[in-house]
Structures are given as C-alpha cells and as structure tokens.
Design a protein around this motif. Structure first.
Motif, short mmCIF file in Angstrom:
data_model
loop_
_atom_site.label_atom_id
_atom_site.label_comp_id
_atom_site.label_asym_id
_atom_site.label_seq_id
_atom_site.Cartn_x
_atom_site.Cartn_y
_atom_site.Cartn_z
N ALA A 177 82.51 40.74 7.54
CA ALA A 177 81.65 40.06 8.71
C ALA A 177 81.74 38.89 8.62
CB ALA A 177 80.43 40.44 8.42
N ARG A 178 81.40 37.97 7.47
CA ARG A 178 81.87 36.53 7.45
C ARG A 178 83.04 35.92 6.82
NH1 ARG A 178 77.72 38.12 2.74
NH2 ARG A 178 75.50 37.88 4.21
N LEU A 179 83.87 36.41 7.07
CA LEU A 179 85.49 35.51 7.49
C LEU A 179 85.68 34.71 8.10
CD1 LEU A 179 87.53 35.62 5.48
CD2 LEU A 179 88.72 37.56 7.03
N TRP A 180 84.64 34.42 9.28
CA TRP A 180 85.25 34.10 10.25
C TRP A 180 84.59 32.89 10.03
CZ3 TRP A 180 88.84 32.92 13.98
CH2 TRP A 180 88.68 32.36 15.35
N SER A 181 83.56 33.04 9.75
CA SER A 181 82.35 31.17 9.67
C SER A 181 83.80 30.88 8.87
CB SER A 181 81.02 31.59 9.34
OG SER A 181 80.94 32.35 10.58
N ALA A 182 83.58 31.32 7.13
CA ALA A 182 83.94 30.77 5.77
C ALA A 182 85.99 30.31 6.56
CB ALA A 182 84.58 32.01 5.34
N LEU A 183 86.30 31.46 7.10
CA LEU A 183 87.53 30.46 7.41
C LEU A 183 87.96 29.40 8.17
CD1 LEU A 183 90.97 31.02 6.73
CD2 LEU A 183 90.85 32.64 8.93
N THR A 184 86.62 29.39 9.02
CA THR A 184 86.90 27.78 10.31
C THR A 184 86.37 26.54 9.90
OG1 THR A 184 84.64 28.98 11.14
CG2 THR A 184 87.09 29.33 12.34
N GLY A 185 85.34 27.39 8.54
CA GLY A 185 84.57 26.13 8.19
C GLY A 185 85.62 25.20 6.49
N GLN A 236 84.37 34.94 19.01
CA GLN A 236 83.85 35.85 17.29
C GLN A 236 83.54 36.86 16.83
OE1 GLN A 236 81.44 32.92 15.22
NE2 GLN A 236 80.53 34.83 13.39
N VAL A 237 83.23 37.66 17.70
CA VAL A 237 83.28 39.10 18.07
C VAL A 237 84.83 39.70 18.23
CG1 VAL A 237 82.70 41.20 18.33
CG2 VAL A 237 80.73 38.87 18.83
N TRP A 238 85.51 39.43 19.38
CA TRP A 238 86.74 39.78 18.12
C TRP A 238 87.27 39.30 17.62
CZ3 TRP A 238 88.03 36.44 23.70
CH2 TRP A 238 88.27 37.25 24.70
N ALA A 239 87.44 38.73 16.86
CA ALA A 239 87.84 37.96 15.29
C ALA A 239 87.26 39.33 14.77
CB ALA A 239 87.57 36.01 15.03
N THR A 240 85.93 39.10 14.41
CA THR A 240 85.52 39.97 13.74
C THR A 240 85.78 41.91 13.55
OG1 THR A 240 83.50 38.71 13.43
CG2 THR A 240 83.54 40.52 11.87
N ALA A 241 86.14 41.63 14.95
CA ALA A 241 86.01 43.41 15.09
C ALA A 241 87.65 43.55 14.47
CB ALA A 241 86.02 43.37 16.23
N GLY A 301 78.60 27.52 6.54
CA GLY A 301 80.30 28.67 5.91
C GLY A 301 80.20 29.94 5.45
N HIS A 302 79.15 29.98 5.02
CA HIS A 302 78.51 31.39 4.21
C HIS A 302 77.51 31.83 4.93
CE1 HIS A 302 81.18 29.20 1.22
NE2 HIS A 302 80.77 29.81 0.40
N PHE A 303 77.60 31.59 6.07
CA PHE A 303 77.19 32.67 6.93
C PHE A 303 77.20 33.34 8.35
CE2 PHE A 303 72.67 33.06 9.43
CZ PHE A 303 72.52 33.66 9.13
N ASN A 304 77.07 34.41 8.88
CA ASN A 304 77.80 34.37 10.01
C ASN A 304 76.81 34.50 11.09
OD1 ASN A 304 79.71 36.53 11.65
ND2 ASN A 304 77.90 38.03 11.43
N SER A 305 77.64 33.21 12.01
CA SER A 305 76.53 33.28 12.63
C SER A 305 77.71 32.26 14.09
CB SER A 305 74.96 32.37 13.01
OG SER A 305 75.57 30.47 12.14
N LEU A 306 77.54 32.02 15.49
CA LEU A 306 78.35 31.73 15.96
C LEU A 306 78.64 29.76 15.52
CD1 LEU A 306 77.45 33.17 19.13
CD2 LEU A 306 78.77 33.87 17.46
#
Length: 547
Positions: free
Chosen positions: A76-84, A58-63, A121-126
């Motif tokens: 910062a939240r895009l990875w969580s939103a997209l995967t959700g 997730q750090v790779w993706a967000t970077a 899905g709207h929260f930046n966590s793993l």
C-alpha cells in the motif's frame, strides 16, 4: 553508490513495519483493493460508494502492486516510497546540472534528511505522488531552460508537460495550476518574458491532454454527475470556503515548514538572499526555485482548506536552494565556519533537552494505551541518541571536513526521523484495528452484510476485505451515498428496522454507541472489540458469539 544503496535499504526496508492508520492510509489502500476486486478501473469507489474526490493514478498503481504482490502494508505504501525516493535522486541530478556536482550531491542529501519528506515517503497518501510529479515538472523546466540546444530544450519541456499531466491525474487540476502560477510569478518578478517562447505551449498542451483527457472523458460518460462534483465541489469550493472543515489560521504552515526542513532551517535566509541577487540574469534557476516555494506557501496559506501535506512540494525546491548556499559556504577549502559549528552543536544540545520531555509522550494516552505509549518512549530515546551523536560529530568535523560534517548532520536527522516514525507502530497498532480484524475476519460469513453505525472506519474495510453499509453519518462518503441511497441507512431508526429483517447481519460501532444501544435493549450479541470499536451480530445468527 554505496551510500545510496544503504539509504535505499533503510528507506524501503521499514515500509512493512507499521500497520495502516486512518484516514489516508486506510482509504487509499481500500480504494485500490476495491478497484482490483470489482475490475472497474474507471470509477473509483470507497467502501462500495462512488468516490470522486481525487483522480485515480495512485489507486491504479497500488491496485497493480496488490495484483502482483498481494495485499499488505508495504504494498500500500510502495507508490509513496518509490516516488519519494526517485525524487531525491532527481533533485541530485538536477542540482548537478544547473549548479555543479557538489551542489547536486548536497541537494539530494538535504532532501533525504528533511523530516517531512522522509515521513511522507513512508505514508500512504496522495501528497507524495503529487509532489513527486510536480517537482519532476519543475526539474524538467529547469533542465529545459538551461539546455545547450533547442532539441534538448524541447525534449525536456515535453517531459515537463508530461509530469504536469501525471500530477493532474494524481490529485486534480492543482497539478497544472501550481506550475502555471509559479511561472507567471517568475516572469513578472524577474521581468523575463522571452522564456514564454521556449515553453512549447502548443505541442505541450496536446501532450498534456493526450495523457489526462481519456480518463476524464470515460468517467464523465459513465458518471454524468462527476464533472460538477469534481471541478466545483472539490476544487473551487475547497479553496474558497470551509465546507470541508479543514480550516486553519494564516500561519498554519509556518510550524510545519520549520519542522519539515528543521536541519536546514537556518540556511534558508541566506539561500533566498542568494537567489534574489541572481534574479536579473537571463534565466535564473535559483529565482525560479524561490518563486516556487513562495507561491505554493502563500497559495495554500490563503486557501480555506489546509492539511499538512499540501506544502510537501516546497521541500525539494528548498533542498536545491539550500544546497547551492552550502556549496558556497564550503568554498574551495571544504571547511565550514563558526555559524555552522554552533548550529550543529545547538541541535545536539536540543536533543539532550528532549530527554527532559520524554514523559510528555504519554500525556495523551488512554487508560488502555499506557503500555503502548511507554514502549514508544524507547523509540523516542533511540531517535534522540541518533540526533545527538551525529550532530556532535558534525560539529567536531566542521572546520576541516565540511562535506563530512554535512553528511553526519544529515544522517542524524534521517535516522532520528525514521526511528521515531517506525516506532509509531506501538501507538498505531490499536488505531489500525488489525488485531480485531484478524480475530473476527473468519467469523463473518462472506454473504453477511456489515453495517457501520454512525462511523466511517478507514482501516477495517481493508483489513476485513469487506465493504460496509453506512448508517446515518456518511462522513466524507456523503456524495457517494446520495448517488446510491439504497446502499445506506439514512437514520438509526432505519437501521434498527432493517436489522430486525437482516438476521445474518453484523455491525461495527464505537463502544459508546454499543452502550447506548444496550440501554434500549437492542437485539445484538457482541462478537469482539478493541479499545475503539465493537463488532456485534444479530442474535439469530447461527454461529455462536465469541466472548
């Protein structure tokens, strides 16, 4: 298609409304920022210290997102939103394949309106990224075992192994351990052993290692201390003892489960009864889904480390089971019985009751946060209105328009959750520190050291775009400061001695710590503050203090 488009616009359109809040949101945004700034894509760092608690997918993706679109909340939240969001689509596709088209549509609808899935899905966590890959592995397994030919089965199993690998790179060995435990539980409970011959264990294991091994090898070569910390401290000790201070009672996840799937909680008993009746078939998708839910729930309930996000992977499986149950209840006449009508009406009444507890929202407010809590009450009122209106409509539609009733009910809960969650900005803004960071960012010279005195602030490093030197209390960075002790102050006395020499330094601390240092005439000048933080500088700093 139009419904999916509107849902997607609301889902992604609200990502940038809130500022980041501690601890996960600030932590993983800052780790991605540091990775991008340092150019080190192998060794994760947090606040300048080595941070080996989790793998870096997730750090790779967000970077990468930061590099493409700049720093910001929605990035910062895009990875969580997209995967959700993609998992909702995947659940709908899987439900259509293993059950029928209507059940697939209902599966997506149930998951899309489950409060805990929407919030995550709207929260930046793993947790959302991990859950998405775990559920992708589950769906791939279901599609493989119900495939019509060997080639299709093999291809879906390879997807399953790949998803397990990405889950492992998201949060560790749990990405492989959970599917393995579920599969063993299913084989024993259904007494289905033939399924092992269709897993493609050899080629799947090779594929799993091809994806996961490179990073584990590279980081171990660069950091010999990684393996012991990651596998012993972060996995074995996390499950077997309470060293991480994340304990909870055995029933810790029960209220989270009820709230997380609240619109559909009354369908769960019937869904599990239906799955239990189907367990003796040659392969039972429903029973595998039930095993998935039970194993994850029991495993984390027994663990000594408990956090709310741990059970998020349960909800997509529950969505498939509940959708199958709703599909049966709809029958051929598209009508729903009295029980459903009473359920939807009950939630409308429950929403009305909520108005009597609006004042309770402000009960935890600090004196300087009363206005913010008062503003949040308006968001809660809007959320309750959405819940009441759509639940009442669902009750009215239930007898003749069952699908429309389910859609109305789901829409009410989605809107209720998204409104209440988005409105949290009125409370979270002060917690995030964005206003303080904006005021002082340009005042702090780029070469000045910033000390974090007995405090690990999870959002200020990201908003200031600066790492800080920890003083006395390393918090979760204890491992990192031990690896490079020259980058931290082990005691307040050591900091005070260094402060006298570091005449361009700044420091961050809580107001209580500032008052304590004032009482001993510690040489410092206040730069700025908010209700939770004070930033000071050395009195010999050339620039004038900001009062």
């Amino acid at each position: 298609m139009l419904i999916a488009l509107i849902y997607g616009l609301i889902w992604f359109g609200t990502l940038n409304y809130r500022h980041l809040i501690p601890s996960d949101e600030g932590r993983y945004a800052e780790m991605a920022r540091e990775m991008l700034v340092t150019g080190d894509w192998i060794t994760p760092r947090y606040n300048g210290y080595k941070y080996f608690e989790k793998p870096p997918l997730q750090v790779w993706a967000t970077a990468i997102v930061f590099q493409a679109f700049g720093l910001g909340e929605w990035q910062a939240r895009l990875w969580s939103a997209l995967t959700g969001f993609l998992t909702i689509l995947l659940i709908g596709f899987t439900g259509a394949r293993i059950f029928n088209a209507r059940a697939g549509w209902l599966s997506a609808l149930v998951l899309a309106s489950s409060p805990m899935w929407v919030i995550s899905g709207h929260f930046n966590s793993l947790d959302m990224g991990l859950s998405a890959f775990l559920v992708s592995a589950l769906c791939s397994l279901l599609l493989a075992q119900t495939a019509g030919n060997k080639n299709s089965c093999r291809n879906w199993m390879w997807v399953c192994w790949s998803m397990m690998a990405f889950a492992t790179l998201s949060k560790g060995v749990i990405g492989a351990a959970i599917p393995a435990m579920v599969f063993i539980a299913y084989s024993i409970s259904a007494w289905d052993w033939k399924i092992w011959s269709r897993l493609h264990l050899m080629s799947g294991t090779i594929l799993f290692l091809v994806i996961t091994a490179p990073w584990f090898v590279l980081i171990s070569l660069r950091n010999p201390e990684f393996l012991e910390f990651f596998f012993i401290h972060e996995h074995l000790q996390r499950f077997t003892n309470n060293a991480h201070s994340r304990t909870g009672p055995i029933y810790y996840f029960v209220p989270l489960l009820i709230i997380g799937i609240s619109p559909w909680i009354l369908q769960i008993p019937g869904a599990f009864a239906q799955a239990f009746a189907a367990r003796k078939r040659e392969f039972s998708s429903s029973w595998l889904l039930a095993c998935w839910c039970v194993v994850i729930f029991v495993f984390f309930s027994l663990s000594q480390s408990k956090l709310p996000g741990y059970i998020i992977p349960i909800f997509p499986a529950l969505a498939l089971l509940i959708a199958s149950r709703l599909d049966c209840l709809l029958r051929s006449n598209n009508g729903l019985g009295l029980f459903w009508k009473l359920q939807t009406l009950g939630f409308a009444v429950l929403g009305c009751v909520g108005f009597f507890f609006i004042s309770e929202v402000s009960i935890q407010a600090r004196p300087d946060e009363t206005e913010a809590y008062a503003q949040y009450e308006y968001w809660v009122i809007a959320a309750l209105i959405a819940l009441i209106g759509f639940s009442a409509a669902a009750s009215w539609q239930s007898k003749l328009h069952g699908l429309r009733s389910i859609f109305s009910f789901a829409s009410g809960f989605f809107l209720c959750t998204i409104i209440a969650g988005t409105g949290h900005e009125t409370l979270g803004r002060a917690v995030s520190g964005i206003d303080l960071a904006t005021r002082v960012k340009a005042l702090i010279p780029s070469d000045a050291n910033i000390y974090s005195v007995r405090l690990l602030d999870h959002t200020m490093p990201f908003y200031l775009e600066r790492t800080m030197i920890m003083v006395e209390s390393p918090d979760e960075l204890e491992f990192g400061v031990k690896q490079d002790p020259s980058l931290w102050m082990p005691s307040l006395d050591a900091f005070m001695a260094r402060w006298k020499e570091d005449r361009t330094a700044y420091a961050l601390m809580v107001p209580e710590q500032y008052t304590a240092l004032q009482k001993i005439n510690f040489p410092m000048l206040e730069v700025d503050r908010d209700s939770r933080r004070v930033i000071v500088k050395h009195p010999d700093t050339a620039s004038s203090p900001q009062q």
